[in-house]
Write a protein that holds these residues in place. Structure first.
Motif, PDB file in Angstrom:
ATOM      1  N   ASP A 258      -3.652  -5.290   8.182  1.00 18.19           N
ATOM      2  CA  ASP A 258      -2.774  -6.368   8.654  1.00 18.19           C
ATOM      3  C   ASP A 258      -1.303  -5.982   8.579  1.00 18.19           C
ATOM      4  OD1 ASP A 258      -5.053  -7.848   9.024  1.00 18.19           O
ATOM      5  OD2 ASP A 258      -4.923  -8.858   7.089  1.00 18.19           O
ATOM      6  N   ASP A 259      -0.936  -5.189   7.564  1.00 16.04           N
ATOM      7  CA  ASP A 259       0.462  -4.776   7.432  1.00 16.04           C
ATOM      8  C   ASP A 259       0.901  -3.955   8.636  1.00 16.04           C
ATOM      9  OD1 ASP A 259       0.625  -6.060   5.017  1.00 16.04           O
ATOM     10  OD2 ASP A 259       0.247  -4.252   3.820  1.00 16.04           O
TER      11      ASP A 259
ATOM     12  N   ILE B  14       1.337  -6.310  11.650  1.00 11.47           N
ATOM     13  CA  ILE B  14       2.583  -7.096  11.539  1.00 11.47           C
ATOM     14  C   ILE B  14       3.792  -6.195  11.810  1.00 11.47           C
ATOM     15  CG2 ILE B  14       4.089  -8.308   9.913  1.00 11.47           C
ATOM     16  CD1 ILE B  14       1.560  -9.555   8.711  1.00 11.47           C
TER      17      ILE B  14
ATOM     18  N   ASN C  95       6.721  -6.661  14.682  1.00 11.94           N
ATOM     19  CA  ASN C  95       8.158  -6.546  14.404  1.00 11.94           C
ATOM     20  C   ASN C  95       8.791  -5.475  15.288  1.00 11.94           C
ATOM     21  OD1 ASN C  95       8.040  -8.528  12.420  1.00 11.94           O
ATOM     22  ND2 ASN C  95       7.626  -7.055  10.775  1.00 11.94           N
TER      23      ASN C  95
ATOM     24  N   CYS D  36      -8.706 -12.632  12.289  1.00 13.21           N
ATOM     25  CA  CYS D  36      -7.248 -12.771  12.270  1.00 13.21           C
ATOM     26  C   CYS D  36      -6.830 -13.655  11.097  1.00 13.21           C
ATOM     27  CB  CYS D  36      -6.755 -13.362  13.592  1.00 13.21           C
ATOM     28  SG  CYS D  36      -4.959 -13.416  13.734  1.00 13.21           S
ATOM     29  N   PRO D  37      -6.277 -13.057  10.026  1.00 13.24           N
ATOM     30  CA  PRO D  37      -5.829 -13.849   8.872  1.00 13.24           C
ATOM     31  C   PRO D  37      -4.722 -14.833   9.267  1.00 13.24           C
ATOM     32  CG  PRO D  37      -5.888 -11.496   8.373  1.00 13.24           C
ATOM     33  CD  PRO D  37      -6.072 -11.624   9.840  1.00 13.24           C
ATOM     34  N   ASP D  38      -4.572 -15.872   8.472  1.00 17.56           N
ATOM     35  CA  ASP D  38      -3.597 -16.922   8.789  1.00 17.56           C
ATOM     36  C   ASP D  38      -2.168 -16.390   8.859  1.00 17.56           C
ATOM     37  OD1 ASP D  38      -5.593 -18.780   8.928  1.00 17.56           O
ATOM     38  OD2 ASP D  38      -5.371 -19.484   6.863  1.00 17.56           O
ATOM     39  N   ASN D  39      -1.836 -15.465   7.942  1.00 19.07           N
ATOM     40  CA  ASN D  39      -0.459 -14.956   7.946  1.00 19.07           C
ATOM     41  C   ASN D  39      -0.151 -14.178   9.223  1.00 19.07           C
ATOM     42  OD1 ASN D  39      -2.212 -12.850   7.088  1.00 19.07           O
ATOM     43  ND2 ASN D  39      -0.481 -11.722   6.225  1.00 19.07           N
ATOM     44  N   PHE D  40      -1.150 -13.447   9.708  1.00 18.07           N
ATOM     45  CA  PHE D  40      -0.932 -12.697  10.951  1.00 18.07           C
ATOM     46  C   PHE D  40      -0.942 -13.632  12.163  1.00 18.07           C
ATOM     47  CE2 PHE D  40      -2.291 -10.127  14.592  1.00 18.07           C
ATOM     48  CZ  PHE D  40      -1.278  -9.175  14.578  1.00 18.07           C
TER      49      PHE D  40
ATOM     50  N   SER E 145       0.139 -16.699  12.283  1.00 20.75           N
ATOM     51  CA  SER E 145       1.436 -17.366  12.381  1.00 20.75           C
ATOM     52  C   SER E 145       2.492 -16.417  12.931  1.00 20.75           C
ATOM     53  CB  SER E 145       1.865 -17.899  11.011  1.00 20.75           C
ATOM     54  OG  SER E 145       1.984 -16.840  10.082  1.00 20.75           O
ATOM     55  N   GLU E 146       2.420 -15.133  12.544  1.00 17.59           N
ATOM     56  CA  GLU E 146       3.358 -14.133  13.062  1.00 17.59           C
ATOM     57  C   GLU E 146       3.121 -13.903  14.556  1.00 17.59           C
ATOM     58  OE1 GLU E 146       6.583 -11.541  12.447  1.00 17.59           O
ATOM     59  OE2 GLU E 146       5.647 -12.966  11.071  1.00 17.59           O
TER      60      GLU E 146
ATOM     61  N   ARG F 168       4.458 -16.827  16.570  1.00 23.30           N
ATOM     62  CA  ARG F 168       5.922 -16.818  16.622  1.00 23.30           C
ATOM     63  C   ARG F 168       6.456 -15.757  17.571  1.00 23.30           C
ATOM     64  NH1 ARG F 168      10.055 -14.197  14.263  1.00 23.30           N
ATOM     65  NH2 ARG F 168       8.674 -12.758  13.169  1.00 23.30           N
TER      66      ARG F 168
END
Length: 330
Positions: A44-45, A48, A52, A77-81, A83-84, A87
Motif C-alpha cells: 500500500d505504501d 500511495i 503522490n 483496497c484498504p480504507d486509507n488507500f 480515501s487517498e 481525493r
C-alpha cells in the motif's frame, strides 16, 4: 481523466498497450525524470507513493507517467488507500498519467473499482482467447498481420492460428519472421510460406485432452513432451484438461438424461457456442459418465502434486498414463 486501467491474462498484449501509452505520453529526452513504476511488492505504501507522484507536474517536455504494476487495488483496497484514491483521481493534472495493470479481474463490488471505472480514460481487459475458439484465433492472426504489415491468405492464417494458438507473443514473433521473408512482396503469403517458416509447436492442451479421451497413450505422451519443450506451464496444461473433461462430463450427463436441446446442453456445460455441442457429443460417444467422473480425481491429484513441488514431467506422465487407461476402460 488521464487514468488507464489494463487487466487480463494476455501479458504480451498488455505490454504492447503499455509501450504505446508510454511512447505517446513521454518525451524520450525526459523519460528518466517523468517515468516511474511502483511494484505490487511495495504494498500500500508503494501505491500511495504512486498517487503522490502522479500529482507532481512533469519536468521539461512531454508528460509524466506513473505505473502501478500488478496492482491489487481492484481486488483489495484498504480504507486509507481508498480515501487517498478518492481525493486524487479527480484532480490529477492533465499532463500526468496514472497507469494501473493487473492480471486479475477487478472486483466490481469494490468502491476502488467503481471509482476507477468512473474516472478512467480506458478500462480495458486483455483476455487470452480460449484455444477452442478457432474463428477468434484466426481473426486475431489477421488483425495482428495487418498491424505488422503482412498479407496472408485465409488458409495461411488458419495454419498460423493452429501453430501459435492463443500465444500472442509467439504470433507477433512469427509474423515478424514472415515479414522479413516477404520483404518487398505485395502478394499475400500462402500456406507454403507459413509451413516453411513456422514450426507447428502448438501441440495444445486440447489436443492432449483429445489423445487422452481416445486412450492413445503414445500420442498423449508425445504431445505432452512437445508442450513441455515449448515451455507451456504445467498448471496451465492441467487447467485446460480439467475444463475440457468437465465440459465432456456435463455433455454426457445431459445426453444420458435424454436432453436433445443444444441450447440447454450448452448452458449446463457452460459452452458459449451451442453449435459446438454437436461436436462435443460426437467426442464423448465412446465414453461413459463413470469414465469421465473417474478422470476428475486423477486430474485433482495431478494439480495437487504439481503445487506441492513434484517433478513436473514425471508426475504429468504418470497421471496421463492413468487417464488413458481409464478412457480405454482398463
Amino acid at each position: 481523466m488521464p487514468i488507464y486501467v489494463y487487466w487480463g491474462e494476455d501479458d504480451f498484449a498488455i505490454e504492447k498497450a503499455v509501450a504505446a501509452l508510454r511512447d505517446r505520453v513521454l518525451d524520450p529526452l525526459w523519460t528518466s525524470f517523468n517515468y516511474t513504476t511502483f511494484s505490487s511488492d511495495a504494498g500500500d505504501d508503494g501505491a500511495i507513493a504512486g498517487l503522490n507522484q502522479v500529482m507532481t507536474p512533469p519536468f521539461g517536455a512531454g508528460g509524466r507517467l506513473v505505473w502501478l504494476v500488478n496492482s491489487t487495488l481492484c481486488q483489495h483496497c484498504p480504507d486509507n488507500f481508498l480515501s487517498e484514491l478518492s481525493r486524487t483521481l479527480s484532480v490529477i493534472p492533465e499532463d500526468s498519467f496514472l497507469l494501473i495493470t493487473s492480471r486479475n479481474k477487478p472486483d466490481e463490488r469494490l468502491k476502488a473499482t467503481k471509482l476507477l471505472k468512473q474516472f478512467a480514460t480506458e478500462f480495458l481487459e486483455f483476455p487470452l482467447i480460449p484455444p477452442w475458439k478457432t474463428d477468434l484465433l484466426v481473426q486475431s492472426v489477421l488483425s495482428a498481420a495487418q498491424v505488422v504489415g503482412v498479407k496472408l491468405t485465409h488458409k495461411a492464417a488458419d495454419i498460423l492460428a493452429e501453430a501459435v494458438g492463443n500465444d500472442t507473443r509467439l504470433l507477433y514473433n512469427e509474423l515478424e519472421k514472415i515479414q522479413i521473408y516477404a520483404y518487398g512482396s505485395v502478394k499475400p503469403q500462402d500456406t507454403d510460406t507459413v509451413a516453411q517458416l513456422v514450426r507447428n509447436t502448438n501441440q495444445t492442451s486440447l489436443k492432449l485432452a483429445a489423445a487422452i479421451r481416445t486412450g492413445d497413450t503414445a500420442k498423449a505422451l508425445a504431445i505432452l513432451a512437445d508442450l513441455i519443450n515449448t515451455c507451456e506451464p504445467a498448471l496451465r496444461i492441467v487447467a485446460t484438461l480439467v475444463g475440457q473433461f468437465r465440459t465432456w462430463l456435463w455433455v454426457k450427463i445431459m445426453m444420458e438424461s435424454g436432453e436433445r436441446n443444444s441450447q440447454a446442453i450448452a448452458q449446463a456445460a457452460e459452452v458459449s457456442n451451442p453449435k459446438r455441442v454437436y461436436f462435443l457429443q460426437q467426442e464423448v460417444k465412446s465414453l461413459s459418465v463413470q469414465q469421465l467422473i473417474a478422470c476428475l480425481p486423477i486430474l485433482l491429484e495431478l494439480e495437487v502434486s504439481l503445487k506441492q513441488g513434484a517433478v513436473e514431467m514425471l508426475v504429468l506422465q504418470m497421471k496421463i498414463v492413468e487417464l488413458c487407461q481409464v478412457c480405454r476402460g482398463n
